[in-house]
Enzyme design. Structure first.
Site, PDB file in Angstrom:
ATOM      1  N   ASP A  70       0.864  -1.198   0.000  1.00 38.40           N
ATOM      2  CA  ASP A  70       0.000   0.000   0.000  1.00 38.40           C
ATOM      3  C   ASP A  70       0.893   1.238   0.000  1.00 38.40           C
ATOM      4  OD1 ASP A  70      -3.127   0.812   1.487  1.00 38.40           O
ATOM      5  OD2 ASP A  70      -1.608   2.257   0.868  1.00 38.40           O
ATOM      6  N   ASP A 113      -3.794   2.443  -5.238  1.00 34.14           N
ATOM      7  CA  ASP A 113      -2.460   2.426  -4.613  1.00 34.14           C
ATOM      8  C   ASP A 113      -2.195   1.171  -3.779  1.00 34.14           C
ATOM      9  OD1 ASP A 113      -3.877   2.903  -2.225  1.00 34.14           O
ATOM     10  OD2 ASP A 113      -2.232   4.132  -1.455  1.00 34.14           O
ATOM     11  N   GLU A 114      -2.897   0.106  -4.072  1.00 30.85           N
ATOM     12  CA  GLU A 114      -2.843  -1.052  -3.187  1.00 30.85           C
ATOM     13  C   GLU A 114      -2.966  -2.355  -3.977  1.00 30.85           C
ATOM     14  OE1 GLU A 114      -5.732  -2.052   0.580  1.00 30.85           O
ATOM     15  OE2 GLU A 114      -6.067  -0.294  -0.649  1.00 30.85           O
TER      16      GLU A 114
HETATM   17  P1  TTP Z   1      -5.201   5.151   1.040  1.00 29.36           P
HETATM   18  O1  TTP Z   1      -4.178   4.111   0.760  1.00 29.36           O
HETATM   19  O2  TTP Z   1      -6.343   4.783   1.887  1.00 29.36           O
HETATM   20  O3  TTP Z   1      -4.524   6.397   1.740  1.00 29.36           O
HETATM   21  P2  TTP Z   1      -3.118   7.068   1.500  1.00 29.36           P
HETATM   22  O4  TTP Z   1      -2.298   6.309   0.534  1.00 29.36           O
HETATM   23  O5  TTP Z   1      -3.352   8.496   1.149  1.00 29.36           O
HETATM   24  O6  TTP Z   1      -2.487   7.075   2.936  1.00 29.36           O
HETATM   25  P3  TTP Z   1      -1.832   5.873   3.721  1.00 29.36           P
HETATM   26  O7  TTP Z   1      -0.375   6.258   3.879  1.00 29.36           O
HETATM   27  O8  TTP Z   1      -2.537   5.845   5.022  1.00 29.36           O
HETATM   28  O9  TTP Z   1      -2.021   4.657   2.887  1.00 29.36           O
HETATM   29  O10 TTP Z   1      -5.770   5.731  -0.295  1.00 29.36           O
HETATM   30  C1  TTP Z   1      -4.986   5.899  -1.465  1.00 29.36           C
HETATM   31  C2  TTP Z   1      -5.360   7.141  -2.210  1.00 29.36           C
HETATM   32  O11 TTP Z   1      -6.729   7.115  -2.533  1.00 29.36           O
HETATM   33  C3  TTP Z   1      -5.151   8.411  -1.396  1.00 29.36           C
HETATM   34  O12 TTP Z   1      -3.876   8.956  -1.564  1.00 29.36           O
HETATM   35  C4  TTP Z   1      -6.230   9.308  -1.874  1.00 29.36           C
HETATM   36  C5  TTP Z   1      -7.305   8.405  -2.366  1.00 29.36           C
HETATM   37  N1  TTP Z   1      -8.422   8.340  -1.405  1.00 29.36           N
HETATM   38  C6  TTP Z   1      -9.614   8.912  -1.763  1.00 29.36           C
HETATM   39  O13 TTP Z   1      -9.747   9.443  -2.848  1.00 29.36           O
HETATM   40  N2  TTP Z   1     -10.645   8.849  -0.892  1.00 29.36           N
HETATM   41  C7  TTP Z   1     -10.551   8.252   0.335  1.00 29.36           C
HETATM   42  O14 TTP Z   1     -11.505   8.228   1.107  1.00 29.36           O
HETATM   43  C8  TTP Z   1      -9.298   7.650   0.686  1.00 29.36           C
HETATM   44  C9  TTP Z   1      -9.161   6.993   2.010  1.00 29.36           C
HETATM   45  C10 TTP Z   1      -8.297   7.731  -0.224  1.00 29.36           C
HETATM   46 MG    MG Z   2      -2.145   4.198   0.671  1.00 27.17          MG
END
Ligand code: TTP
Ligand code: MG
Length: 356
Positions: free
Chosen positions: A8, A106-107
């Site tokens: 992730d 992103d995962e």
């Molecule tokens: P996530 O992997 O949930 O969050 P992140 O990568 O920003 O942070 P983390 O370090 O905790 O993993 O989500 C990936 C991307 O998806 C994030 O950068 C922005 C987008 N996103 C949204 O558009 N809406 C949302 O509700 C979330 C949680 C993320």
């Molecule tokens: Mg993320």
């Protein structure tokens, strides 16, 4: 032994922005809607860790973020760029996988059972992958490793930011038990409240519950919860290297029930979706519209075509028909969205990232 990893990306959208604007690094930064001096609508998509220190979070209304931290850097959303970065990352991740399943922008889960003969080998390979993502693409990520998807996912949450965590099979139950029940995969905000009210505060509480009672209360979801709480998850990494859906959504400046304004937005978004679809060489079968009313109630309505279509016009047509059929007359809308997918049934967590 099965070995599964979940990769992730850390604070993905802002991390991408930092890559092309190194000057914002280490400063609080947010990607999301325009805050318009505290009058903006819409939400924070993500915040870097410097901004999270001040309490800024994904999903928070943008005006609120602005009130908390006026001098943070507010950047507009550039999906095309994040998708491009995502593709690069995923292509790299794939080279480490026997089986590869992307679950969001992103995962991704990967099954590495045949490449890694034991835990040490898995750790070593994932360290290498992480380093390669950093060296070749310039982005930080976190990786969880375990013997099933559930625990790998929860381990990656624990590893954040910029870390790796391995949870061995015989450590899984203990690892999960101390976590608050809301952290368990599949438990959303509403469910967390319900479970807490029943006295299940931690994952451990749920693991010790009587499964019969859980099934009586929550039907098949109860059984799933019980298995998850005990660290059990048999599901396989599903190879599905194809785009599942493409969507856009828009928040109106002012809540509106004006059919002209709404269908205009629907047409514009349908066009964008259609263009994106063409770029990705993707055909759709299902059109979904999302209607969010002033009271934040949300309605998703879909229509499945009898054929697969690549015609952008058809998106607008079906989306407008859906709107005319299902929108409650006179009800003001805050937001509207259009999405196409090629799955008759879309399974998985709904995230703004897949919808936005
Ligand atoms: P996530 O992997 O949930 O969050 P992140 O990568 O920003 O942070 P983390 O370090 O905790 O993993 O989500 C990936 C991307 O998806 C994030 O950068 C922005 C987008 N996103 C949204 O558009 N809406 C949302 O509700 C979330 C949680 C993320
Ligand atoms: Mg993320």
């Amino acid at each position: 032994m099965r070995l599964i990893a979940l990769i992730d990306m850390d604070y993905f959208f802002v991390a991408c922005e930092e890559l092309r604007h190194p000057e914002i690094k280490s400063r609080p930064a947010v990607v999301g809607s325009d805050p318009k001096q505290g009058e903006g609508r819409g939400v924070v998509m993500t915040a870097n860790y410097a901004a999270r220190k001040f309490g800024l979070r994904s999903g928070m209304p943008i005006y609120l973020a602005y009130r908390i931290k006026k001098d943070a850097i507010y950047l507009p959303v550039d999906f095309d760029y994040y998708e491009e970065m995502s593709k690069k990352v995923m292509a790299l991740v794939k080279t480490y996988a026997d089986k590869f399943e992307q679950v969001s922008i992103d995962e991704a889960f990967i099954d590495i059972s045949s490449r890694a003969k034991d835990y040490d080998a898995a750790l070593e390979q994932m360290r290498k992958l992480k380093q390669e993502v950093k060296d070749k693409i310039g982005l930080p990520c976190s990786i969880g490793i375990s013997t099933n998807k559930l625990v790998a996912k929860m381990a990656s949450d624990d590893a954040k930011p910029d870390g790796i965590k391995l949870v061995k099979e015989d450590e899984a139950k203990e690892f999960l038990s101390k976590k608050p029940v809301g952290d368990l995969y599949g438990v959303g905000r509403k469910m967390r409240k319900v479970l807490e009210d029943f006295g299940y505060k931690s994952v451990g509480d749920l693991a010790k519950a009587n499964p019969v009672v859980l099934v009586e209360r929550f039907k098949s979801y109860g059984a799933e919860l019980y298995n998850y709480a005990n660290g059990r998850d048999e599901s396989e990494v599903q190879e599905n290297w194809e785009v599942k859906s493409i969507g856009r959504e828009r928040t109106f400046e002012r809540d509106t029930s004006d059919r002209y304004e709404i269908t205009k937005a629907i047409r514009e978004m349908s066009k964008e979706v259609g263009e994106e679809m063409k770029r990705q060489g993707f055909a759709f079968k299902v059109v979904t519209i999302k209607l969010r009313y002033s009271n934040f109630e949300e309605n998703l309505k879909s229509r499945s075509l009898t054929h697969r279509s690549v015609d952008p016009e058809e998106i607008a047509q079906v989306a407008t028909q859906l709107f005319d059929k299902y929108a409650e007359t006179g009800e003001e809308l805050r937001k509207v969205g259009v999405r196409v997918s090629n799955f008759a049934k879309y399974k998985g967590q709904k995230r703004m990232a897949e919808y936005a």
